[in-house]
Design a protein around this motif. Structure first.
Motif, short mmCIF file in Angstrom:
data_model
loop_
_atom_site.label_atom_id
_atom_site.label_comp_id
_atom_site.label_asym_id
_atom_site.label_seq_id
_atom_site.Cartn_x
_atom_site.Cartn_y
_atom_site.Cartn_z
N GLU A 50 0.83 -1.21 0.00
CA GLU A 50 0.00 0.00 0.00
C GLU A 50 0.86 1.25 0.00
O GLU A 50 0.57 2.23 -0.71
N HIS A 51 1.95 1.24 0.79
CA HIS A 51 2.83 2.42 0.83
C HIS A 51 3.40 2.72 -0.55
O HIS A 51 3.38 3.88 -1.00
N ASP A 54 0.63 3.91 -3.08
CA ASP A 54 0.20 5.29 -2.86
C ASP A 54 1.25 6.29 -3.33
O ASP A 54 0.91 7.34 -3.90
N PHE A 55 2.51 5.96 -3.11
CA PHE A 55 3.57 6.91 -3.44
C PHE A 55 3.84 6.96 -4.94
O PHE A 55 3.99 8.03 -5.53
N THR A 56 3.90 5.79 -5.57
CA THR A 56 4.27 5.75 -7.00
C THR A 56 3.09 6.03 -7.92
O THR A 56 3.29 6.48 -9.06
N THR A 188 9.00 -2.20 -4.25
CA THR A 188 8.98 -1.33 -5.43
C THR A 188 9.32 -2.12 -6.68
O THR A 188 8.69 -1.93 -7.73
N HIS A 189 10.26 -3.03 -6.57
CA HIS A 189 10.58 -3.87 -7.74
C HIS A 189 9.39 -4.74 -8.12
O HIS A 189 9.09 -4.92 -9.31
N VAL A 285 6.88 6.45 7.46
CA VAL A 285 6.66 5.15 8.11
C VAL A 285 7.90 4.58 8.77
O VAL A 285 7.81 3.62 9.53
N VAL A 286 9.08 5.14 8.48
CA VAL A 286 10.33 4.65 9.07
C VAL A 286 10.98 5.82 9.82
O VAL A 286 11.67 6.65 9.22
N PRO A 287 10.76 5.92 11.12
CA PRO A 287 11.24 7.09 11.87
C PRO A 287 12.73 7.36 11.74
O PRO A 287 13.16 8.51 11.70
N SER A 288 13.54 6.31 11.66
CA SER A 288 14.99 6.50 11.62
C SER A 288 15.56 6.38 10.22
O SER A 288 16.72 6.01 10.04
N VAL A 289 14.78 6.75 9.20
CA VAL A 289 15.20 6.54 7.82
C VAL A 289 16.48 7.30 7.48
O VAL A 289 17.34 6.80 6.74
#
Length: 375
Positions: A50-51, A54-56, A188-189, A285-289
């Motif tokens: 879903e992430h 929504d982004f792509t 993504t792939h 979604v990834v706080p420490s990205v």
């Protein structure tokens, strides 16, 4: 292999057995910890769908992507899956080489011995790679009971659990965040291939065209594998590590160089797009990205050792690192200029894919594709 005359150019079973015997053990985890890692990776793979969608905006609302399985594997599982893919993809080239060998004096005996030697050496290389790959979307391997794939295409998403745990510990980053970050890249792939129906066939066609142009002596290919295996085993003389040529540098003909240029551009696009999406979704979604990206980039750049650097060159992995970097810059520049919808025109057809030159000059791609489609 039931007879010398029917021996294959590569003893694939021996390659698998060799790789599994030599592959390093994974990080020390309890059975309960291993189960928890596998379960979390599966959850992250599902959430990533879903992430990424929504982004792509690659998959329109109301259209479900092709259902491809997510396989959380160990290092031997990765080896088996990749050998199956190599065997399928390289079959036309190996058949061609085998026909040539059959016409030489002693070709059958050479084939029986050479197939086993090549199997061992391929296994050595796979054992090295099996401890480094975090995940991949496998496109070409046929589905089996042990390694299922999507109906028709056979696609499947692989996440290599012990390698992910090893790297998150090495980088000293939050495990939950790192596992989701990796899942976003690999998802993504999967989205690229499930949302763009022609992409798999296009890539396979390019690869088969490249292989069809190959006109090398079988012993040349064996020698390249031997060089790589000797480097891995520390058997090459001091100072020779940088002299080895990449396996893809067997390319001789102008036709092959042209095809390889197109393949390089496509792979740069796919890898750069995955990095772009991973970092684009990450902050939400990834706080420490930011910490993960900085540490991971440093790890990519330096390699783990001098041996890594030598093998990177021989196997062409340096080129892959450039693909991540150049491809991400291309995607970012295009998206900033024409937005995500404008960037997504890249997926319209093979004619809208960037050329190798356009990967480093995104403005040229924008001018070509948007001028033509908007006129």
């Amino acid at each position: 292999m039931t007879s010398i005359g029917g021996a294959e150019m590569v003893d694939w079973n021996l390659a698998v057995a060799t790789a599994i015997r030599l592959v390093r053990p994974g990080p020390d985890v309890t059975r309960e910890e291993a189960r928890a890692v596998v379960a979390e990776l599966r959850r992250h793979a599902k959430a990533s769908e879903e992430h990424v969608r929504d982004f792509t905006r690659m998959i329109p609302d109301g259209h479900e992507p092709e259902d491809t399985p997510v396989l959380v594997v160990d290092r031997p599982g990765w080896v088996r899956a990749n050998v199956a893919g190599f065997r399928e993809l390289l079959k036309p080239l190996l058949d061609k080489m085998q026909e040539r060998r059959a016409g030489t004096a002693g070709g059958a005996v050479l084939g029986a011995v050479g197939g086993k030697v090549t199997g061992v050496e391929l296994g050595m290389l796979l054992s090295f790679l099996a401890s480094r790959v975090l995940g991949q979307y496998e496109t070409f391997a046929p589905p089996t009971r042990e390694l299922p794939g999507a109906p028709g295409s056979g696609g499947r998403l692989l996440l290599v659990a012990p390698n992910i745990v090893h790297v998150e510990r090495e980088l000293d980053v939050a495990p939950h965040d790192f596992r989701l970050w990796v899942s976003l890249h690999e998802e993504t792939h999967r989205t690229q291939f499930t949302a763009v129906p022609w992409l798999r066939d296009h890539l396979e066609g390019e690869i088969q065209s490249f292989l069809a142009e190959t006109d090398v002596d079988p012993m040349t290919v064996l020698e390249r594998l031997r060089e790589a295996a000797q480097t891995l085993a520390g058997g090459r003389p001091e100072g020779e590590e940088d002299e080895g040529r990449s396996l893809v540098e067997i390319v001789q003909s102008p036709e092959q160089r042209e095809i390889l240029g197109r393949l390089t551009a496509v792979m740069s696009l796919l890898e750069g797009h995955a990095d772009f999406v991973m970092d684009g979704v990450g902050p939400q979604v990834v706080p420490s990205v930011a910490e993960i990206r900085e540490k991971f980039q440093q790890r990519r750049a330096r390699g783990a050792s001098r041996l890594d650097l030598a093998l990177r060159k021989l196997l062409g992995l340096d080129a892959k690192l450039r693909q991540y970097r150049d491809g991400e810059r291309f995607v970012r520049a295009v998206a900033e200029e024409v937005g995500m919808e404008g960037f997504n025109r890249v997926w319209t057809s093979p004619n809208t894919l960037p050329t190798k030159a356009e990967i480093t000059k995104p403005a040229d791609w924008i001018a070509r594709v948007h001028r033509r489609t908007d006129s």
